[in-house]
Write a protein that holds these residues in place. Sequence first.
Motif, PDB file in Angstrom:
ATOM      1  N   THR A  83      -3.077  -1.982  -6.624  1.00  6.27           N
ATOM      2  CA  THR A  83      -3.352  -0.759  -7.371  1.00  6.27           C
ATOM      3  C   THR A  83      -2.058  -0.105  -7.835  1.00  6.27           C
ATOM      4  O   THR A  83      -1.986   0.432  -8.937  1.00  6.27           O
ATOM      5  CB  THR A  83      -4.168   0.220  -6.509  1.00  6.27           C
ATOM      6  OG1 THR A  83      -5.332  -0.453  -6.044  1.00  6.27           O
ATOM      7  CG2 THR A  83      -4.566   1.441  -7.278  1.00  6.27           C
ATOM      8  N   LEU A  84      -1.026  -0.171  -7.000  1.00  8.51           N
ATOM      9  CA  LEU A  84       0.269   0.394  -7.374  1.00  8.51           C
ATOM     10  C   LEU A  84       0.929  -0.385  -8.507  1.00  8.51           C
ATOM     11  O   LEU A  84       1.893   0.083  -9.104  1.00  8.51           O
ATOM     12  CB  LEU A  84       1.192   0.448  -6.152  1.00  8.51           C
ATOM     13  CG  LEU A  84       0.787   1.453  -5.081  1.00  8.51           C
ATOM     14  CD1 LEU A  84       1.677   1.302  -3.848  1.00  8.51           C
ATOM     15  CD2 LEU A  84       0.846   2.874  -5.614  1.00  8.51           C
ATOM     16  N   GLY A  85       0.384  -1.574  -8.799  1.00 10.34           N
ATOM     17  CA  GLY A  85       0.892  -2.371  -9.923  1.00 10.34           C
ATOM     18  C   GLY A  85       0.753  -1.672 -11.266  1.00 10.34           C
ATOM     19  O   GLY A  85       1.429  -2.035 -12.227  1.00 10.34           O
ATOM     20  N   ARG A  86      -0.108  -0.652 -11.334  1.00 13.53           N
ATOM     21  CA  ARG A  86      -0.209   0.147 -12.561  1.00 13.53           C
ATOM     22  C   ARG A  86       1.112   0.832 -12.879  1.00 13.53           C
ATOM     23  O   ARG A  86       1.471   0.993 -14.031  1.00 13.53           O
ATOM     24  CB  ARG A  86      -1.267   1.240 -12.422  1.00 13.53           C
ATOM     25  CG  ARG A  86      -2.679   0.788 -12.429  1.00 13.53           C
ATOM     26  CD  ARG A  86      -3.593   2.006 -12.338  1.00 13.53           C
ATOM     27  NE  ARG A  86      -4.978   1.641 -12.479  1.00 13.53           N
ATOM     28  CZ  ARG A  86      -5.971   2.502 -12.476  1.00 13.53           C
ATOM     29  NH1 ARG A  86      -5.726   3.795 -12.322  1.00 13.53           N
ATOM     30  NH2 ARG A  86      -7.220   2.096 -12.614  1.00 13.53           N
ATOM     31  N   TRP A  87       1.806   1.275 -11.827  1.00 11.89           N
ATOM     32  CA  TRP A  87       3.040   2.029 -12.010  1.00 11.89           C
ATOM     33  C   TRP A  87       4.293   1.208 -11.711  1.00 11.89           C
ATOM     34  O   TRP A  87       5.369   1.556 -12.153  1.00 11.89           O
ATOM     35  CB  TRP A  87       3.022   3.272 -11.119  1.00 11.89           C
ATOM     36  CG  TRP A  87       1.900   4.178 -11.488  1.00 11.89           C
ATOM     37  CD1 TRP A  87       1.872   5.062 -12.533  1.00 11.89           C
ATOM     38  CD2 TRP A  87       0.633   4.274 -10.844  1.00 11.89           C
ATOM     39  NE1 TRP A  87       0.664   5.695 -12.572  1.00 11.89           N
ATOM     40  CE2 TRP A  87      -0.128   5.245 -11.537  1.00 11.89           C
ATOM     41  CE3 TRP A  87       0.049   3.651  -9.748  1.00 11.89           C
ATOM     42  CZ2 TRP A  87      -1.416   5.593 -11.180  1.00 11.89           C
ATOM     43  CZ3 TRP A  87      -1.234   4.006  -9.390  1.00 11.89           C
ATOM     44  CH2 TRP A  87      -1.955   4.957 -10.096  1.00 11.89           C
ATOM     45  N   PRO A  97       5.374  -2.527 -12.284  1.00 13.52           N
ATOM     46  CA  PRO A  97       4.980  -3.816 -12.872  1.00 13.52           C
ATOM     47  C   PRO A  97       5.337  -5.041 -12.023  1.00 13.52           C
ATOM     48  O   PRO A  97       4.689  -6.074 -12.144  1.00 13.52           O
ATOM     49  CB  PRO A  97       5.740  -3.842 -14.205  1.00 13.52           C
ATOM     50  CG  PRO A  97       6.066  -2.417 -14.497  1.00 13.52           C
ATOM     51  CD  PRO A  97       6.198  -1.728 -13.177  1.00 13.52           C
ATOM     52  N   ALA A  98       6.308  -4.933 -11.149  1.00 16.13           N
ATOM     53  CA  ALA A  98       6.701  -6.082 -10.327  1.00 16.13           C
ATOM     54  C   ALA A  98       5.582  -6.523  -9.381  1.00 16.13           C
ATOM     55  O   ALA A  98       5.511  -7.695  -9.002  1.00 16.13           O
ATOM     56  CB  ALA A  98       7.954  -5.754  -9.523  1.00 16.13           C
ATOM     57  N   ILE A  99       4.697  -5.605  -8.995  1.00 16.83           N
ATOM     58  CA  ILE A  99       3.606  -5.960  -8.078  1.00 16.83           C
ATOM     59  C   ILE A  99       2.246  -5.932  -8.776  1.00 16.83           C
ATOM     60  O   ILE A  99       1.212  -5.836  -8.120  1.00 16.83           O
ATOM     61  CB  ILE A  99       3.604  -5.052  -6.831  1.00 16.83           C
ATOM     62  CG1 ILE A  99       3.494  -3.569  -7.210  1.00 16.83           C
ATOM     63  CG2 ILE A  99       4.801  -5.325  -5.955  1.00 16.83           C
ATOM     64  CD1 ILE A  99       3.304  -2.642  -6.030  1.00 16.83           C
TER      65      ILE A  99
END
Length: 183
Positions: free
Chosen positions: A50-54, A56-58
């Motif tokens: 979910t944190l991939g929204r902010w 991009p590496a994850i």
Amino acid sequence: MCLLTWTASSTNYECSEEDSGSNKTEAKKLHIIAIFAILATGTFGCSVPTLGRWFPAISPDKDYFYLVKAFAAGVILATGFIHILPEATIEKLTPPAEYHLGLITGTRRSLVSTIRPLIAALSFHQLFEGLGLGSCIAQGKFSLKSVMIMSIFFSLTAPMGIVLGMGIASSYNENSHTALIYC
């Protein structure tokens, strides 16, 4: 991860008189550790994609994340095939699997030696199931409110099962006539 190492390395597979019910204080302490460890790993696993929204590496759209999602899917399938499917009936399939496994962990009050490996196993399952579910949620383009609600419900199911299991175990009389008949 330190907690997983502690639970795996300190596992004692021998039954002793101490495990027969006299060590309920230690079991309660381990149950409380289990609640927070499983809550933390489930929340972390669900949050990373979910944190991939902010960050991009994850992002779950990255190529390397497909490997993580495939492994997470394997963990989910293994949980179903190994732990749930053999005993499955239509009636038993209604509660969520994590809640069921949490309930089992919560009722393990007299066998302290079995609680530590359960903490490690459930933490491992929650982490990778959270990664798999979090990836699906993140790629579903849900609103932030919906993502939070789904993640919270996933993260709380197993710990709530442990709390319920602890409640059942504390009111259960292992020397009652019913318990002795079904032993």
